[in-house]
Design a protein around this motif. Structure first.
Motif, PDB file in Angstrom:
ATOM      1  N   SER A 398      43.259  57.175  48.791  1.00 47.26           N
ATOM      2  CA  SER A 398      44.207  58.283  48.736  1.00 47.26           C
ATOM      3  C   SER A 398      45.097  58.137  47.513  1.00 47.26           C
ATOM      4  CB  SER A 398      45.062  58.331  50.007  1.00 47.26           C
ATOM      5  OG  SER A 398      45.805  57.139  50.159  1.00 47.26           O
ATOM      6  N   TRP A 399      45.612  59.263  47.063  1.00 52.04           N
ATOM      7  CA  TRP A 399      46.570  59.262  45.966  1.00 52.04           C
ATOM      8  C   TRP A 399      47.390  60.542  46.021  1.00 52.04           C
ATOM      9  CZ3 TRP A 399      41.270  59.766  45.046  1.00 52.04           C
ATOM     10  CH2 TRP A 399      40.826  60.972  44.505  1.00 52.04           C
ATOM     11  N   THR A 400      48.467  60.546  45.272  1.00 49.97           N
ATOM     12  CA  THR A 400      49.351  61.700  45.221  1.00 49.97           C
ATOM     13  C   THR A 400      49.369  62.269  43.812  1.00 49.97           C
ATOM     14  OG1 THR A 400      50.761  60.797  46.960  1.00 49.97           O
ATOM     15  CG2 THR A 400      51.719  62.524  45.568  1.00 49.97           C
ATOM     16  N   TYR A 401      49.092  63.572  43.701  1.00 52.24           N
ATOM     17  CA  TYR A 401      49.180  64.239  42.408  1.00 52.24           C
ATOM     18  C   TYR A 401      50.616  64.688  42.164  1.00 52.24           C
ATOM     19  CZ  TYR A 401      44.173  64.538  41.361  1.00 52.24           C
ATOM     20  OH  TYR A 401      42.878  64.238  41.021  1.00 52.24           O
ATOM     21  N   GLY A 402      51.131  64.355  40.985  1.00 54.75           N
ATOM     22  CA  GLY A 402      52.523  64.674  40.688  1.00 54.75           C
ATOM     23  C   GLY A 402      52.725  65.816  39.725  1.00 54.75           C
ATOM     24  N   TRP A 447      44.097  71.573  36.474  1.00 55.49           N
ATOM     25  CA  TRP A 447      45.364  71.010  36.015  1.00 55.49           C
ATOM     26  C   TRP A 447      46.020  72.010  35.065  1.00 55.49           C
ATOM     27  CZ3 TRP A 447      46.813  69.004  30.992  1.00 55.49           C
ATOM     28  CH2 TRP A 447      45.861  69.260  30.002  1.00 55.49           C
ATOM     29  N   SER A 448      47.316  71.825  34.856  1.00 59.07           N
ATOM     30  CA  SER A 448      48.049  72.675  33.923  1.00 59.07           C
ATOM     31  C   SER A 448      49.267  71.919  33.428  1.00 59.07           C
ATOM     32  CB  SER A 448      48.488  73.977  34.610  1.00 59.07           C
ATOM     33  OG  SER A 448      49.263  74.782  33.736  1.00 59.07           O
ATOM     34  N   GLY A 449      49.400  71.803  32.135  1.00 56.05           N
ATOM     35  CA  GLY A 449      50.576  71.178  31.557  1.00 56.05           C
ATOM     36  C   GLY A 449      50.432  69.702  31.291  1.00 56.05           C
ATOM     37  N   SER A 450      50.142  68.908  32.306  1.00 56.59           N
ATOM     38  CA  SER A 450      49.961  67.477  32.118  1.00 56.59           C
ATOM     39  C   SER A 450      49.042  66.966  33.206  1.00 56.59           C
ATOM     40  CB  SER A 450      51.291  66.730  32.159  1.00 56.59           C
ATOM     41  OG  SER A 450      51.893  66.851  33.440  1.00 56.59           O
ATOM     42  N   ASN A 451      48.486  65.786  32.972  1.00 57.02           N
ATOM     43  CA  ASN A 451      47.521  65.229  33.919  1.00 57.02           C
ATOM     44  C   ASN A 451      47.696  63.720  34.024  1.00 57.02           C
ATOM     45  OD1 ASN A 451      45.362  65.067  35.672  1.00 57.02           O
ATOM     46  ND2 ASN A 451      43.804  65.110  34.068  1.00 57.02           N
ATOM     47  N   PRO A 452      48.847  63.260  34.505  1.00 55.04           N
ATOM     48  CA  PRO A 452      49.086  61.821  34.602  1.00 55.04           C
ATOM     49  C   PRO A 452      48.150  61.170  35.599  1.00 55.04           C
ATOM     50  CG  PRO A 452      50.800  63.028  35.748  1.00 55.04           C
ATOM     51  CD  PRO A 452      49.996  64.047  35.005  1.00 55.04           C
ATOM     52  N   VAL A 453      47.855  59.893  35.361  1.00 55.29           N
ATOM     53  CA  VAL A 453      46.957  59.142  36.245  1.00 55.29           C
ATOM     54  C   VAL A 453      47.710  58.671  37.465  1.00 55.29           C
ATOM     55  CG1 VAL A 453      45.519  57.075  36.423  1.00 55.29           C
ATOM     56  CG2 VAL A 453      45.541  58.416  34.310  1.00 55.29           C
ATOM     57  N   PRO A 454      47.259  59.012  38.665  1.00 57.78           N
ATOM     58  CA  PRO A 454      47.969  58.567  39.874  1.00 57.78           C
ATOM     59  C   PRO A 454      47.589  57.143  40.251  1.00 57.78           C
ATOM     60  CG  PRO A 454      46.078  59.875  40.502  1.00 57.78           C
ATOM     61  CD  PRO A 454      46.115  59.884  38.989  1.00 57.78           C
ATOM     62  N   THR A 455      48.394  56.548  41.090  1.00 61.73           N
ATOM     63  CA  THR A 455      48.092  55.245  41.678  1.00 61.73           C
ATOM     64  C   THR A 455      47.254  55.471  42.935  1.00 61.73           C
ATOM     65  OG1 THR A 455      50.134  54.280  40.840  1.00 61.73           O
ATOM     66  CG2 THR A 455      49.059  53.157  42.685  1.00 61.73           C
ATOM     67  N   VAL A 456      46.127  54.761  43.014  1.00 61.26           N
ATOM     68  CA  VAL A 456      45.180  54.955  44.110  1.00 61.26           C
ATOM     69  C   VAL A 456      45.377  53.847  45.148  1.00 61.26           C
ATOM     70  CG1 VAL A 456      42.742  55.067  44.733  1.00 61.26           C
ATOM     71  CG2 VAL A 456      43.536  56.080  42.595  1.00 61.26           C
ATOM     72  N   THR A 457      45.382  54.254  46.415  1.00 59.31           N
ATOM     73  CA  THR A 457      45.490  53.299  47.520  1.00 59.31           C
ATOM     74  C   THR A 457      44.166  53.246  48.255  1.00 59.31           C
ATOM     75  OG1 THR A 457      47.835  53.765  47.805  1.00 59.31           O
ATOM     76  CG2 THR A 457      46.705  52.725  49.661  1.00 59.31           C
ATOM     77  N   LEU A 458      43.634  52.047  48.476  1.00 57.99           N
ATOM     78  CA  LEU A 458      42.385  51.826  49.194  1.00 57.99           C
ATOM     79  C   LEU A 458      42.690  51.359  50.601  1.00 57.99           C
ATOM     80  CD1 LEU A 458      39.258  51.487  49.268  1.00 57.99           C
ATOM     81  CD2 LEU A 458      39.614  49.176  48.355  1.00 57.99           C
TER      82      LEU A 458
END
Length: 459
Positions: A398-402, A447-458
């Motif tokens: 899982s991860w969260t898109y910001g 995506w729009s504007g920016s696409n930062p890499v999220p932190t992924v949780t396993l």
């Protein structure tokens, strides 16, 4: 034309040179996200290099400077070289008509990340536009074309680039001049003419001649040595020599440091400009360990000579390496694998720069998120789940898109998104991940504007 400049300034530190280049520009200092950081050096390579007043650079592809690729390029390196974006065929495909899009993108990225840029390359026998190579030129005409192109390209970035590879690969293997459009029409003094034009266009940039198979003491490197000595005696502006260092596993020259030192003794700087160390595939633990030793030896040889300004790798990831396309059966030449995981070579570079590395975990499974392609409204990504000292019978990440990204399609996993939260679970056929094994799933997203890499949780 002016053939010399006032006496050279004493060499200033890398920090001072960067500050002068980047006055008024914000400097990004974000750390890598996710599992990649756990495998990296205790300090980014650029911090280790700064402490020794060296450059640790990488060649980059401008269109890829986003996602994980952009994060690593910006975080780990204090110098960038455009791989192809500043070559003649790219920037002036039609005579007098210029395309600066990718070159500008790289320069702007570097300025935003506190990095210097090495311009590459102004005068070369390859990757030239057809109007240039197929033209019927008199010496006067071709000389004017050369002057105009250098004035335009170097002048565009005056004060923004630290270094230019002005002339690239002027010699054949036996030390004779390479027969090219430039040599055949203008004679060997095309080199002095190009250097002089570059100095006029940007008096502050350091000017280099760059070549391959000149890393050790041999006929070709001696010809380059004699040329540099002659240019200096004549007052032609020449500040440095680039040793490309496209090397083969097991063939790093024993005389590398000696050769760096003899050029330095001429009163010029030296840089390792295009380092990669290719191996015959498949890569094995033994080959990767030997490669690490050889990366360490090359970087250490530069560190040992005060006038060696630094080392640039020719692409930091195997997914952006030229080697497999040119040398059939060879690859794995860079410090990161195709999934952006640091290889033993990465740790060896850190060691040569005076740092230490944190080894990968030996009793855990990890998940690494990568952006593999991006366009105006969307992107493709993947997550790689790998185990070392453990195993999984099923998995969920899982991860969260910001920044408002939305999953639109997935494969090899079932993915759902609620608000900003994304959850992906294994398919029926790939839940098992053995010790030492890995599985990968992919997805498309908007995506729009920016696409930062999220932190992924396993889980």
């Amino acid at each position: 034309m002016r053939t010399s400049r006032p006496p050279r300034r004493p060499r200033t530190s890398l920090r001072t040179r960067l500050a002068a280049l980047l006055t008024g520009v914000s400097v990004a200092g974000a750390l890598l996200a996710g599992a990649t950081a756990a495998h990296a050096a205790d300090a980014p390579l650029r911090d280790l290099a700064d402490a020794k007043d060296k450059v640790i650079g990488t060649a980059v592809t401008g269109s890829r400077l986003t996602g994980t690729y952009g994060e690593i390029a910006g975080t780990e390196f204090n110098g960038l070289t455009p791989g192809n974006a500043m070559k003649w065929g790219t920037v002036e495909p039609v005579r007098g008509s210029y395309d600066w899009a990718e070159a500008d993108r790289i320069v702007e990225f570097a300025e935003a990340h506190g990095q210097q840029v090495r311009g590459h390359t102004l005068v070369w026998h390859s990757q030239n536009p057809s109007w240039l190579t197929n033209g019927s030129w008199t010496a006067a005409e071709l000389g004017q074309v050369l002057d105009d192109h250098i004035a335009t390209e170097v002048g565009r970035y005056e004060g923004r680039l630290a270094t230019w590879d002005v002339v690239n690969e002027p010699f054949d293997e036996d030390g004779t001049y390479r027969r090219t459009l430039w040599y055949d029409t203008l004679g060997q003094d095309y080199i002095a003419r190009a250097l002089t034009a570059a100095r006029a266009a940007d008096p502050a940039a350091e000017l280099y001649i760059n070549d391959y198979n000149v890393e050790g003491v041999n006929a070709k490197s001696t010809a380059l040595y004699d040329l540099v000595r002659s240019l200096k005696e004549r007052g032609v502006p020449i500040d440095g020599v680039g040793l490309q260092a496209h090397l083969i596993l097991g063939q790093v020259p024993a005389s590398l440091q000696q050769n760096i030192q003899r050029f330095a003794d001429l009163g010029v700087d030296v840089a390792i400009t295009e380092l990669d160390i290719r191996m015959q595939l498949p890569a094995t633990p033994a080959k990767l360990a030997q490669q690490a030793d050889e990366y360490e030896a090359v970087v250490a040889a530069c560190v040992a000579v005060s006038r060696c300004t630094g080392v640039t790798v020719w692409g930091f990831t195997d997914s952006d390496s030229w080697i497999p396309d040119v040398f059939e059966g060879y690859g794995a030449a860079t410090p990161y694998d195709e999934d952006y995981a640091p290889k033993p070579a990465y740790g060896a570079i850190a060691t040569a720069l005076g740092g230490t590395t944190t080894p990968p975990p030996t009793d855990a499974c990890t998940a690494a998120y990568t952006v593999t392609g991006q366009w105006n409204t969307g992107f493709t990504g993947q997550v790689r789940i790998a185990c070392s000292g453990a195993a999984l019978s099923s998995w969920k990440v899982s991860w969260t898109y910001g920044a408002g990204q939305r999953i639109t399609q997935s494969w090899n996993a079932g993915c759902t998104q609620t608000g900003t939260q994304v959850t992906c679970s294994n398919a029926a056929y790939n839940g098992s991940v053995p010790d030492g094994g890995a599985v990968t799933f992919g997805f498309n997203a908007s995506w729009s504007g920016s696409n930062p890499v999220p932190t992924v949780t396993l889980a």
